[in-house]
Design a protein around this motif. Sequence first.
Motif, PDB file in Angstrom:
ATOM      1  N   PHE A  53       0.914  -1.280   0.032  1.00 11.54           N
ATOM      2  CA  PHE A  53       0.081   0.119  -0.070  1.00 11.54           C
ATOM      3  C   PHE A  53       0.943   1.357  -0.072  1.00 11.54           C
ATOM      4  O   PHE A  53       0.558   2.288  -0.574  1.00 11.54           O
ATOM      5  CB  PHE A  53      -1.055  -0.088   1.308  1.00 11.54           C
ATOM      6  N   HIS A  54       2.013   1.321   0.805  1.00  8.38           N
ATOM      7  CA  HIS A  54       2.584   2.469   0.801  1.00  8.38           C
ATOM      8  C   HIS A  54       3.812   2.598  -0.096  1.00  8.38           C
ATOM      9  O   HIS A  54       4.276   3.766  -0.619  1.00  8.38           O
ATOM     10  CB  HIS A  54       3.474   2.450   2.281  1.00  8.38           C
ATOM     11  N   PHE A  55       4.172   1.533  -0.749  1.00  4.07           N
ATOM     12  CA  PHE A  55       5.280   1.639  -1.720  1.00  4.07           C
ATOM     13  C   PHE A  55       4.768   2.235  -3.019  1.00  4.07           C
ATOM     14  O   PHE A  55       3.738   2.203  -3.464  1.00  4.07           O
ATOM     15  CB  PHE A  55       6.017   0.095  -1.881  1.00  4.07           C
ATOM     16  N   HIS A  56       5.832   3.028  -3.741  1.00  2.00           N
ATOM     17  CA  HIS A  56       5.400   3.742  -4.782  1.00  2.00           C
ATOM     18  C   HIS A  56       5.747   3.094  -6.181  1.00  2.00           C
ATOM     19  O   HIS A  56       6.656   2.109  -6.291  1.00  2.00           O
ATOM     20  CB  HIS A  56       6.248   4.923  -5.041  1.00  2.00           C
ATOM     21  N   SER A  57       4.718   2.929  -7.257  1.00  2.00           N
ATOM     22  CA  SER A  57       4.612   2.249  -8.165  1.00  2.00           C
ATOM     23  C   SER A  57       5.248   3.024  -9.425  1.00  2.00           C
ATOM     24  O   SER A  57       5.048   4.159  -9.481  1.00  2.00           O
ATOM     25  CB  SER A  57       3.382   1.864  -8.324  1.00  2.00           C
ATOM     26  N   TYR A  58       5.689   2.241 -10.473  1.00  2.00           N
ATOM     27  CA  TYR A  58       5.919   2.896 -11.765  1.00  2.00           C
ATOM     28  C   TYR A  58       4.703   2.556 -12.862  1.00  2.00           C
ATOM     29  O   TYR A  58       4.382   1.412 -12.748  1.00  2.00           O
ATOM     30  CB  TYR A  58       7.193   2.210 -12.270  1.00  2.00           C
ATOM     31  N   PRO A  59       4.263   3.545 -13.342  1.00  2.00           N
ATOM     32  CA  PRO A  59       3.014   3.350 -14.332  1.00  2.00           C
ATOM     33  C   PRO A  59       3.380   2.426 -15.292  1.00  2.00           C
ATOM     34  O   PRO A  59       4.532   2.691 -16.075  1.00  2.00           O
ATOM     35  CB  PRO A  59       2.630   4.850 -14.734  1.00  2.00           C
ATOM     36  N   ILE A 346       7.029  -2.533 -17.954  1.00  2.00           N
ATOM     37  CA  ILE A 346       6.758  -3.620 -16.957  1.00  2.00           C
ATOM     38  C   ILE A 346       8.114  -4.274 -16.089  1.00  2.00           C
ATOM     39  O   ILE A 346       7.866  -4.544 -15.172  1.00  2.00           O
ATOM     40  CB  ILE A 346       6.078  -4.762 -17.770  1.00  2.00           C
ATOM     41  N   PRO A 347       9.250  -4.460 -16.913  1.00  2.00           N
ATOM     42  CA  PRO A 347      10.498  -4.739 -16.122  1.00  2.00           C
ATOM     43  C   PRO A 347      10.785  -3.729 -15.279  1.00  2.00           C
ATOM     44  O   PRO A 347      11.345  -4.056 -14.183  1.00  2.00           O
ATOM     45  CB  PRO A 347      11.368  -5.019 -17.340  1.00  2.00           C
ATOM     46  N   ALA A 348      10.440  -2.549 -15.545  1.00  2.00           N
ATOM     47  CA  ALA A 348      10.621  -1.215 -14.556  1.00  2.00           C
ATOM     48  C   ALA A 348      10.235  -1.393 -13.459  1.00  2.00           C
ATOM     49  O   ALA A 348      10.623  -1.350 -12.265  1.00  2.00           O
ATOM     50  CB  ALA A 348      10.800  -0.050 -15.324  1.00  2.00           C
ATOM     51  N   TRP A 349       8.718  -1.676 -13.607  1.00  2.00           N
ATOM     52  CA  TRP A 349       7.698  -1.793 -12.458  1.00  2.00           C
ATOM     53  C   TRP A 349       8.299  -2.905 -11.459  1.00  2.00           C
ATOM     54  O   TRP A 349       8.395  -2.765 -10.437  1.00  2.00           O
ATOM     55  CB  TRP A 349       6.310  -1.900 -13.091  1.00  2.00           C
ATOM     56  N   GLY A 350       8.580  -4.138 -12.218  1.00  2.00           N
ATOM     57  CA  GLY A 350       9.085  -5.353 -11.358  1.00  2.00           C
ATOM     58  C   GLY A 350       9.938  -4.769 -10.347  1.00  2.00           C
ATOM     59  O   GLY A 350      10.156  -5.274  -9.169  1.00  2.00           O
ATOM     60  N   ALA A 351      11.186  -4.280 -11.040  1.00  2.00           N
ATOM     61  CA  ALA A 351      12.405  -4.078 -10.340  1.00  2.00           C
ATOM     62  C   ALA A 351      12.293  -3.002  -9.361  1.00  2.00           C
ATOM     63  O   ALA A 351      12.892  -3.180  -8.397  1.00  2.00           O
ATOM     64  CB  ALA A 351      13.606  -3.683 -11.275  1.00  2.00           C
ATOM     65  N   ILE A 352      11.487  -2.094  -9.642  1.00  2.00           N
ATOM     66  CA  ILE A 352      11.170  -0.870  -8.500  1.00  2.00           C
ATOM     67  C   ILE A 352      10.354  -1.694  -7.480  1.00  2.00           C
ATOM     68  O   ILE A 352      10.708  -1.106  -6.040  1.00  2.00           O
ATOM     69  CB  ILE A 352      10.417   0.202  -9.098  1.00  2.00           C
ATOM     70  N   MET A 353       9.438  -2.142  -7.612  1.00  2.00           N
ATOM     71  CA  MET A 353       8.767  -2.943  -6.641  1.00  2.00           C
ATOM     72  C   MET A 353       9.637  -3.792  -5.662  1.00  2.00           C
ATOM     73  O   MET A 353       9.547  -3.821  -4.427  1.00  2.00           O
ATOM     74  CB  MET A 353       7.454  -3.373  -6.908  1.00  2.00           C
ATOM     75  N   LEU A 354      10.189  -4.743  -6.469  1.00  2.00           N
ATOM     76  CA  LEU A 354      11.135  -5.700  -5.813  1.00  2.00           C
ATOM     77  C   LEU A 354      12.170  -4.945  -4.858  1.00  2.00           C
ATOM     78  O   LEU A 354      12.361  -5.413  -3.578  1.00  2.00           O
ATOM     79  CB  LEU A 354      11.776  -6.687  -6.734  1.00  2.00           C
ATOM     80  N   ALA A 355      12.951  -3.792  -5.490  1.00  2.00           N
ATOM     81  CA  ALA A 355      13.941  -3.210  -4.526  1.00  2.00           C
ATOM     82  C   ALA A 355      13.272  -2.570  -3.417  1.00  2.00           C
ATOM     83  O   ALA A 355      13.908  -2.603  -2.255  1.00  2.00           O
ATOM     84  CB  ALA A 355      14.245  -1.869  -5.602  1.00  2.00           C
ATOM     85  N   GLN A 356      11.770  -2.099  -3.426  1.00  2.00           N
ATOM     86  CA  GLN A 356      11.388  -1.329  -2.131  1.00  2.00           C
ATOM     87  C   GLN A 356      11.045  -2.592  -1.341  1.00  2.00           C
ATOM     88  O   GLN A 356      11.331  -2.536  -0.018  1.00  2.00           O
ATOM     89  CB  GLN A 356      10.004  -0.696  -2.717  1.00  2.00           C
ATOM     90  N   PHE A 357      10.708  -3.671  -1.548  1.00  2.00           N
ATOM     91  CA  PHE A 357      10.079  -4.890  -0.696  1.00  2.00           C
ATOM     92  C   PHE A 357      11.684  -5.311  -0.183  1.00  2.00           C
ATOM     93  O   PHE A 357      11.709  -5.576   1.077  1.00  2.00           O
ATOM     94  CB  PHE A 357       9.677  -6.030  -1.283  1.00  2.00           C
ATOM     95  N   ALA A 358      12.915  -5.322  -0.966  1.00  2.00           N
ATOM     96  CA  ALA A 358      14.060  -6.065  -0.591  1.00  2.00           C
ATOM     97  C   ALA A 358      14.592  -5.025   0.480  1.00  2.00           C
ATOM     98  O   ALA A 358      15.056  -5.703   1.627  1.00  2.00           O
ATOM     99  CB  ALA A 358      14.844  -6.145  -1.595  1.00  2.00           C
ATOM    100  N   ILE A 359      14.616  -3.602   0.349  1.00  2.00           N
ATOM    101  CA  ILE A 359      15.177  -2.653   1.085  1.00  2.00           C
ATOM    102  C   ILE A 359      14.449  -2.729   2.515  1.00  2.00           C
ATOM    103  O   ILE A 359      15.136  -2.663   3.690  1.00  2.00           O
ATOM    104  CB  ILE A 359      14.982  -1.168   0.620  1.00  2.00           C
ATOM    105  N   ALA A 360      12.974  -2.768   2.443  1.00  2.00           N
ATOM    106  CA  ALA A 360      12.208  -2.931   3.772  1.00  2.00           C
ATOM    107  C   ALA A 360      12.436  -4.207   4.607  1.00  2.00           C
ATOM    108  O   ALA A 360      12.733  -4.119   5.811  1.00  2.00           O
ATOM    109  CB  ALA A 360      10.950  -2.723   3.488  1.00  2.00           C
ATOM    110  N   ILE A 361      12.617  -5.097   3.929  1.00  2.00           N
ATOM    111  CA  ILE A 361      12.599  -6.672   4.360  1.00  2.00           C
ATOM    112  C   ILE A 361      14.116  -6.636   5.023  1.00  2.00           C
ATOM    113  O   ILE A 361      14.319  -6.906   6.239  1.00  2.00           O
ATOM    114  CB  ILE A 361      12.478  -7.697   3.631  1.00  2.00           C
ATOM    115  N   VAL A 362      15.155  -6.250   4.526  1.00  2.00           N
ATOM    116  CA  VAL A 362      16.476  -6.515   4.764  1.00  2.00           C
ATOM    117  C   VAL A 362      16.718  -5.377   6.002  1.00  2.00           C
ATOM    118  O   VAL A 362      17.236  -5.766   7.207  1.00  2.00           O
ATOM    119  CB  VAL A 362      17.611  -5.909   3.679  1.00  2.00           C
ATOM    120  N   VAL A 363      16.110  -4.151   6.019  1.00  2.00           N
ATOM    121  CA  VAL A 363      16.292  -3.297   7.194  1.00  2.00           C
ATOM    122  C   VAL A 363      15.501  -3.658   8.415  1.00  2.00           C
ATOM    123  O   VAL A 363      16.011  -3.753   9.436  1.00  2.00           O
ATOM    124  CB  VAL A 363      15.732  -1.837   6.825  1.00  2.00           C
TER     125      VAL A 363
END
Length: 399
Positions: A53-59, A346-363
């Motif tokens: 819900f909070h993470f920012h998405s690429y159109p 579409i690849p950019a969207w996937g990479a951006i969402m994955l990066a945000q999830f990864a950063i949050a989970i690692v932190v």
Amino acid sequence: MRNPGGEASNINKTFADRGKAMSLFGVTRMPGPNRSIELDFIRGLAIIAVMGFHFHSYPTGSAFIAAIEYPLKNFGHEGVNLFFTLSGFLVGGLLLRQYAQEGRIDAGRFIVRRIFKIWPAYYALILFHVIVGRHPTDTFLVQNLTHMQNYFGSSVAQTWSLAVEEHFYLFLPLLLILFSRWQTRVNTILTVLGAICVAVLIGRSVAVYNGDLEGTFFYTQYRIDSLLFGVMLAAIYWLKPGVYRGIAQRKGLLIAAVAGLVLWLVFGTRNASVDQSIGYTVQAIGYCALIVLTVEYSGRIRGSILYRVIGWIGVYSYGIYLWHSLALAPGDMLIRKAAAWHLPAIPAWGAIMLAQFAIAIVVGYVTTRAIEFPFLRIRDALFPAKRKAEVPEAAGRQA
């Protein structure tokens, strides 16, 4: 002192049975001390909803991506509601276990153990924001230090729900102390808790009618029923095991309740006034059904990789919840870079969402290991849990 409700022999027998690997509750352990993968799976679902819900998405303009995003971008508030109900079940279970065994509540010990669980990681977050200066201190410091941020606002926005839980941690032991002094029967406990939930629903509906949608979303007096529904489930589990067994055996009814919950999440939440009045009650009932269904009937999928990954995320859900907003700035940077470089959407969207999830989970993982877990070990050394019924404390340790 006799057990409340005149059911001492049945309750004591149930404690003995449940001490044998939680046979009725069907809970198995995650690797590491005192874990329940079923309950961590539910935590994992809740924190994934909040992050999405909070993470920012690429159109992208893709209907397929929009369908994938729909639950992520629409059910974040509902993930918090799930946390509330699960917390009520786990924390209520800790207190009700003692109440059923001893006929009393050691509120001081409970609150001290909660402090060791919640405050170190929480105040580390506040100290971090003071030091780095991401927000002016007058926008969060006093509010967060006094746990009144859900009433007075905070620029560290995700902490509002922690204030609701802190107020609940004070309210519930005091209520159960009154029950223990009056040697209250189990049915009376459930009646009183249910009456409070009805009163909260009426008060919230009146506030919505008067246009106070902000208050009904943030204020404790309008949100505590989500926690109390979890407490009622814990009361049925601990104090009326026959009733719980009857509920748990009605698999079809549980599935129907969860299906109704899903329909409400998809359609009912679109109207904020309806959702913030009766909707929170509908969700709490549905989440109680989800808890029972998961712990009783998820055995066939418990060994799957996806289930265990979500459960692992649930182990660190508190740390992730505290710190996941740190992933937003890197997400925005990646969005700007992807737009500037005209990357495929579409690849950019996937990479951006994955990066945000990864950063949050690692932190969240690092801060949990560095702060929360060490303080839990200190807590257990100074104020060890009572072990007459080992499993509820094991299940609730990460509540």
